[in-house]
Design a protein around this motif. Structure first.
Motif, mmCIF file in Angstrom:
data_model
loop_
_atom_site.group_PDB
_atom_site.id
_atom_site.type_symbol
_atom_site.label_atom_id
_atom_site.label_comp_id
_atom_site.label_asym_id
_atom_site.label_seq_id
_atom_site.Cartn_x
_atom_site.Cartn_y
_atom_site.Cartn_z
ATOM 1 N N ASP A 54 30.598 57.697 47.413
ATOM 2 C CA ASP A 54 30.661 56.218 47.018
ATOM 3 C C ASP A 54 30.769 55.180 48.080
ATOM 4 N N ASP A 55 30.178 53.876 48.018
ATOM 5 C CA ASP A 55 30.226 53.101 49.189
ATOM 6 C C ASP A 55 30.778 51.729 49.140
ATOM 7 N N ASP A 56 31.402 51.318 47.641
ATOM 8 C CA ASP A 56 31.818 50.138 47.526
ATOM 9 C C ASP A 56 33.106 50.224 46.640
ATOM 10 N N VAL A 57 33.884 49.183 46.273
ATOM 11 C CA VAL A 57 35.190 49.306 45.734
ATOM 12 C C VAL A 57 34.885 48.377 44.424
ATOM 13 N N ASP A 58 35.490 48.935 43.373
ATOM 14 C CA ASP A 58 35.530 48.005 41.975
ATOM 15 C C ASP A 58 36.715 47.747 41.540
ATOM 16 N N ILE A 59 37.072 46.772 40.999
ATOM 17 C CA ILE A 59 38.515 46.446 40.478
ATOM 18 C C ILE A 59 37.997 45.470 39.470
ATOM 19 N N LEU A 60 39.016 45.533 38.594
ATOM 20 C CA LEU A 60 39.063 44.640 37.057
ATOM 21 C C LEU A 60 40.303 43.831 36.762
ATOM 22 N N PHE A 61 40.395 42.725 36.448
ATOM 23 C CA PHE A 61 41.288 41.681 36.184
ATOM 24 C C PHE A 61 41.143 41.117 34.587
ATOM 25 N N LEU A 62 42.159 40.977 33.941
ATOM 26 C CA LEU A 62 42.061 40.086 32.864
ATOM 27 C C LEU A 62 41.738 38.684 33.244
ATOM 28 N N ARG A 63 41.141 37.859 32.642
ATOM 29 C CA ARG A 63 40.404 36.787 32.860
ATOM 30 C C ARG A 63 41.483 35.756 33.404
ATOM 31 N N LYS A 64 42.699 35.704 32.935
ATOM 32 C CA LYS A 64 43.769 34.824 33.610
ATOM 33 C C LYS A 64 44.216 35.040 34.946
ATOM 34 N N ASP A 65 44.176 36.565 35.171
ATOM 35 C CA ASP A 65 44.537 36.990 36.471
ATOM 36 C C ASP A 65 43.329 36.973 37.620
ATOM 37 N N TYR A 66 42.324 36.993 37.099
ATOM 38 C CA TYR A 66 40.828 36.833 37.887
ATOM 39 C C TYR A 66 41.090 35.259 38.315
ATOM 40 N N GLU A 67 41.261 34.309 37.562
ATOM 41 C CA GLU A 67 41.188 32.955 37.915
ATOM 42 C C GLU A 67 42.311 32.812 39.169
ATOM 43 N N LYS A 68 43.378 33.328 38.739
ATOM 44 C CA LYS A 68 44.665 33.061 39.832
ATOM 45 C C LYS A 68 44.185 33.596 41.001
ATOM 46 N N PHE A 69 43.747 34.803 41.092
ATOM 47 C CA PHE A 69 43.163 35.565 42.301
ATOM 48 C C PHE A 69 42.370 34.609 43.162
ATOM 49 N N LEU A 70 41.457 34.006 42.330
ATOM 50 C CA LEU A 70 40.556 33.217 43.085
ATOM 51 C C LEU A 70 41.322 32.039 43.663
ATOM 52 N N GLU A 71 42.050 31.621 43.225
ATOM 53 C CA GLU A 71 42.794 30.349 43.580
ATOM 54 C C GLU A 71 43.553 30.696 44.860
ATOM 55 N N VAL A 72 44.155 31.972 45.096
ATOM 56 C CA VAL A 72 45.060 32.166 46.077
ATOM 57 C C VAL A 72 44.297 33.072 47.431
ATOM 58 N N PHE A 73 43.068 33.573 47.012
ATOM 59 C CA PHE A 73 42.709 34.699 47.857
ATOM 60 C C PHE A 73 42.198 33.996 49.324
ATOM 61 N N GLU A 74 41.494 33.069 49.532
ATOM 62 C CA GLU A 74 41.027 32.578 50.552
ATOM 63 C C GLU A 74 42.185 32.158 51.481
ATOM 64 N N SER A 75 43.128 31.333 50.991
ATOM 65 C CA SER A 75 44.354 30.902 51.827
ATOM 66 C C SER A 75 45.277 32.114 52.258
ATOM 67 N N GLU A 76 45.305 33.270 51.566
ATOM 68 C CA GLU A 76 46.011 34.246 52.006
ATOM 69 C C GLU A 76 45.384 35.473 52.744
ATOM 70 N N ALA A 77 44.149 35.439 52.566
ATOM 71 C CA ALA A 77 43.345 37.067 53.018
ATOM 72 C C ALA A 77 43.114 36.836 54.668
ATOM 73 N N ASP A 78 43.031 37.850 55.261
ATOM 74 C CA ASP A 78 42.321 38.194 56.560
ATOM 75 C C ASP A 78 40.941 37.538 56.547
ATOM 76 N N LYS A 79 40.701 36.590 57.548
ATOM 77 C CA LYS A 79 39.472 36.126 57.617
ATOM 78 C C LYS A 79 38.216 36.759 57.915
ATOM 79 N N ARG A 80 38.366 38.251 58.158
ATOM 80 C CA ARG A 80 37.484 38.974 58.330
ATOM 81 C C ARG A 80 36.727 39.365 56.681
#
Length: 280
Positions: A54-80
């Motif tokens: 396999d050559d990619d990763v798949d994860i799954l969120f409930l909608r409310k968690d997906y929206e929260k993840f989008l809100e915080v990811f770019e400010s938290e994640a390594d810039k790579r």
């Protein structure tokens, strides 16, 4: 497996593990629940690791968690790690938000057209799938989503019409032609509205049927739904590279519904990477 292919997959799996570990760290910090999905989920159960080919990763969120993840990811994640929100671009790849590891670049992918997508997908990616609540008249909901998918294909560089039979080939050509004159961002907004037609209510305490609302219209996955018993009261755990990650409860039932005899390996000629051809 040939040595060159294995060396490539080792590097890709290093990248995959880095992305998944970063997502896991951010989710734990912000109290966001996610689950391994697709081949990553299957690998964690069957191989206690990534599926070797396999050559990619798949994860799954409930909608409310997906929206929260989008809100915080770019400010938290390594810039790579770059967040690729499908609704933010004028071209259509699919309706899946992705994270790309920009530290690793492919010379070629299985779908080509790197220039068309401005090389956004020329990297290992982690796909974010979303669990939404089925609306009333769910089959009609899915039909409209498939219609929008056909319109969106007009914003691809090319379409493989060999996948369509008979009259459906003509229908696909007509809809893609119409979709080409509609800005993709307009189509994407309508698709998101249809995903959330069943509302954003909590799953706990409610007998709601959930469906993965941004799968591609593949016969195995399209319209696949699950009861909330797989998610209530927290996840079970699967193992990847010796580290625990969250997976849905009743994983045998889930994986059997998705893959049939999920512990059986596919034929040897099918044990190949799906997305990428060559690495540099």
């Amino acid at each position: 497996m040939e040595k060159e292919v294995q060396e490539y997959l080792d590097r890709v799996h290093d990248s995959d593990f880095a992305m998944l570990s970063e997502v896991d760290r951010i989710c734990k910090k912000h109290g966001i629940q996610y689950f391994l999905h697709g081949g990553t989920f299957l690998g964690a159960v069957r191989h206690q690791d990534f599926i070797p080919w396999d050559d990619d990763v798949d994860i799954l969120f409930l909608r409310k968690d997906y929206e929260k993840f989008l809100e915080v990811f770019e400010s938290e994640a390594d810039k790579r790690f770059k967040l690729l929100r499908f609704e933010k671009y004028p071209q259509f790849f699919d309706f899946i938000t992705k994270i790309a590891d920009q530290d690793l670049t492919y010379e070629g992918t299985s779908f080509g057209a790197e220039d068309f997508y401005e090389n956004r997908y020329s990297h290992p990616t982690l796909d974010l799938f979303v669990f939404d609540i089925e609306a009333g008249h769910h089959k009609w909901q899915l039909t409209r989503m498939k219609f929008l998918y056909a319109l969106a294909m007009g914003h691809r560089p090319y379409i493989d019409y060999s996948k369509f039979d008979g009259a459906m080939k003509t229908v696909a050509k007509v809809l893609a032609g119409i979709g080409r004159v509609i800005p993709f961002k307009v189509i994407a907004r309508q698709y998101i509205k249809l995903q959330t037609l069943g509302g954003l209510a909590e799953v706990h305490g409610e007998k709601k049927t959930l469906f993965i609302s941004n799968e591609q219209p593949d016969p195995r996955y399209w319209g696949l739904d699950f009861g909330p018993e797989h998610l209530i009261d927290g996840p079970d755990t699967g193992i990847i590279r010796g580290k625990e990650f969250p997976i849905p409860k009743l994983h045998d039932k889930w994986l059997t519904k998705t893959y049939g005899n999920f512990m059986a390996l596919p034929p040897e000629d099918k044990r190949v990477p799906m997305h990428v051809n060559i690495i540099k």
